[in-house]
Design a protein around this motif. Structure first.
Motif, short mmCIF file in Angstrom:
data_model
loop_
_atom_site.label_atom_id
_atom_site.label_comp_id
_atom_site.label_asym_id
_atom_site.label_seq_id
_atom_site.Cartn_x
_atom_site.Cartn_y
_atom_site.Cartn_z
N MET A 98 -8.26 31.82 27.01
CA MET A 98 -8.24 33.08 27.95
C MET A 98 -7.30 32.07 29.93
N LYS A 99 -7.52 32.61 29.49
CA LYS A 99 -6.19 31.51 30.85
C LYS A 99 -6.74 32.26 32.12
N VAL A 100 -7.49 30.80 32.94
CA VAL A 100 -7.76 31.36 33.84
C VAL A 100 -7.54 30.75 35.23
N SER A 104 -5.83 37.03 30.56
CA SER A 104 -5.33 36.70 31.56
C SER A 104 -7.05 36.92 32.36
N VAL A 105 -8.00 35.62 33.41
CA VAL A 105 -8.94 35.81 33.99
C VAL A 105 -8.94 35.71 35.41
N VAL A 106 -8.54 36.25 36.05
CA VAL A 106 -8.89 35.82 37.65
C VAL A 106 -10.10 35.90 38.53
N LEU A 107 -10.37 34.80 39.20
CA LEU A 107 -11.68 34.69 39.78
C LEU A 107 -11.79 34.00 41.15
N ASP A 108 -11.83 34.38 41.53
CA ASP A 108 -11.87 33.46 43.13
C ASP A 108 -13.33 33.08 43.37
N PRO A 109 -13.38 31.56 43.29
CA PRO A 109 -14.37 30.53 43.41
C PRO A 109 -15.42 30.74 45.14
N GLY A 110 -14.83 30.59 46.09
CA GLY A 110 -15.10 30.96 46.86
C GLY A 110 -15.77 32.79 47.36
N ASP A 111 -15.98 33.16 46.33
CA ASP A 111 -16.80 34.09 46.71
C ASP A 111 -18.88 33.78 45.28
N ASP A 112 -19.59 33.72 45.81
CA ASP A 112 -21.20 33.28 45.31
C ASP A 112 -20.73 33.80 43.69
N ASN A 113 -20.50 35.56 43.72
CA ASN A 113 -20.43 36.08 42.53
C ASN A 113 -20.08 35.60 41.54
N GLN A 114 -18.66 35.78 42.04
CA GLN A 114 -17.44 35.37 40.74
C GLN A 114 -16.88 33.43 40.60
N ARG A 115 -18.08 32.81 41.32
CA ARG A 115 -18.16 31.99 40.87
C ARG A 115 -19.29 31.35 40.06
N GLU A 119 -0.31 40.08 32.57
CA GLU A 119 -0.19 40.47 34.24
C GLU A 119 -1.39 39.89 34.24
N SER A 120 -1.57 39.06 35.41
CA SER A 120 -2.53 38.06 36.43
C SER A 120 -3.80 39.30 36.24
N GLY A 121 -5.29 38.49 35.48
CA GLY A 121 -6.23 39.37 35.60
C GLY A 121 -6.26 40.63 35.22
N ARG A 122 -5.49 40.63 34.17
CA ARG A 122 -5.54 42.07 33.49
C ARG A 122 -7.21 42.08 32.31
N ASP A 123 -7.37 40.71 32.64
CA ASP A 123 -8.43 41.27 31.71
C ASP A 123 -9.50 40.53 31.57
#
Length: 397
Positions: free
Chosen positions: A196-198, A224-235, A380-384
């Motif tokens: 799982m590529k982050v 492919s997983v895209v997460l924003d650590p600046g967002d509390d929920n995504q963090r 593609e970036s964030g697909r999964d």
């Protein structure tokens, strides 16, 4: 033939088979066989991986060292790297490798030399280096976050594998980018691990802007997983994803991941394997890329003069990726976790043999870089993202 002569014969053969001599030397000169035994060591890594996977993964490590150039068409450039982003330049007391690979690097190099250098930094950097030592460069480069340093010899302490273990079915979270870490993940994926590529929204893998087929080769079949650590929920979702993993691969300085709320030691204490790939080790704040790291570790060639020449194409990257995969396929026999602190410069330095030197190659015996055909598609970036987090029972927000 003496034992030493036989060993040297094998070393030369492995280099000739690797495709690296075709990428080493002056553009208008003959290909060169580099010093050291990197190609032989790369083959030992893939032999070990074949044994651990019971033949499931059979690759030629020597050939992997030049593989990217088979996709990009890069050629040897002497004191200019095959990828054209790094140069070997004289300093007041020797030579240095300086990279200019990122969009912000010209500005940073301007800060290094205290001048407005425009779009072409090389004339000003070349002039500045002639009156400054390698040590001065290293100190300022670390402060500014520039990939540069004096050509020399790095510490050659590389971790040794522990008890071999299969990785089929294990979950791997891969935070790495470019080549070394993704190659490690690629090899674990071939061995049956789930990868799982982050990435983050603002810092996707820079290799996505490179050759698409080479990117596909290393990432085909990965999620492919895209997460924003600046967002509390995504963090929080990011932390949950890491907690679910068996192996984490990352190539960041420790403080960067700590800013994401991730703690390598806690992960290891819970039984996981943490693979940390950095330019010079977790204790260093220095950064680097494959070409400058190899040169500053001492892996350079010479063609009848004092001018050092680049060896291969960013060779520190594939060497480190192979070493990291070998280490990740091992673990403490008691089942406890482990943190692998892998310094790319040390991986390179460990391939250098005392007394080994550059020698011209017989062009008829030099193999060209060769590509493997990619298997599967690169996501593609964030697909999964949604599917992976739903599987964990968490919401990204």
């Amino acid at each position: 033939m003496s034992e030493a002569a036989v060993e040297n014969s094998h070393r030369v053969r492995d280099w000739l088979d690797s495709g690296i001599p075709a990428l080493t030397g002056h553009p208008d000169g003959p290909p060169l066989i580099p010093p050291g035994s990197a190609a032989s060591i790369a083959r030992r890594h893939t032999d070990g991986i074949a044994a651990i996977t019971e033949g499931r993964v059979r690759l030629d490590g020597a050939r992997l060292l030049s593989e990217r150039a088979a996709f990009t068409g890069s050629r040897r450039g002497g004191p200019i790297s095959a990828g054209r982003h790094c140069r070997l330049l004289p300093t007041a007391d020797g030579w240095a490798a300086v990279s200019c690979a990122r969009p912000d690097d010209p500005v940073l190099l301007g800060a290094l030399v205290c001048a407005d250098i425009g779009d072409d930094p090389w004339p000003a950097v070349t002039d500045w280096l002639r009156t400054h030592t390698g040590a001065e460069l290293a100190e300022r480069a670390e402060l500014l976050g520039i990939a540069a340093g004096p050509v020399g010899t790095a510490a050659a302490t590389v971790p040794e594998p522990l008890a071999a273990r299969p990785v089929a079915g294990l979950r791997v979270v891969d935070f790495s980018a470019l080549w070394a870490g993704p190659l490690c993940a690629h090899l674990l994926g071939l061995a049956g691990a789930r990868i799982m590529k982050v990435e983050t929204p603002v810092r996707p893998d820079g290799a996505r802007r490179g050759d698409p087929e080479f990117y596909r080769l290393l990432h085909g079949g990965h999620e492919s997983v895209v997460l924003d650590p600046g967002d509390d929920n995504q963090r929080r979702a990011l932390c949950d994803l890491v907690e679910s993993a068996d192996i984490v691969i990352e190539a960041s300085r420790p403080r960067a991941l700590a800013g994401f709320g991730l703690n390598a030691q806690e992960f290891v204490d819970s039984g996981g394997t943490w693979v940390s790939i950095t330019a010079h080790g977790r204790a260093s704040n220095g950064i680097g890329f494959g070409d400058d790291i190899a040169a500053t570790a001492g892996l350079v060639a010479h063609a009848g003069g004092n001018t050092p020449l680049f060896v291969g194409d960013a060779i520190a990257d594939p060497l480190t990726g192979l070493a990291a995969a070998t280490l990740a396929m091992s673990a403490p026999a008691d089942g406890s976790g482990h943190l692998w602190d892998i310094a790319m410069s040390a991986v390179v330095a460990a391939t250098l043999d005392t007394g080994s030197a550059t020698v011209p190659a017989d062009e008829s015996a030099v193999l060209a870089p060769r590509r493997r055909e990619p298997m599967g598609l690169a996501a593609e970036s964030g697909r999964d993202t949604a599917a992976v987090l739903a599987e964990l029972g968490v919401r990204p927000g």
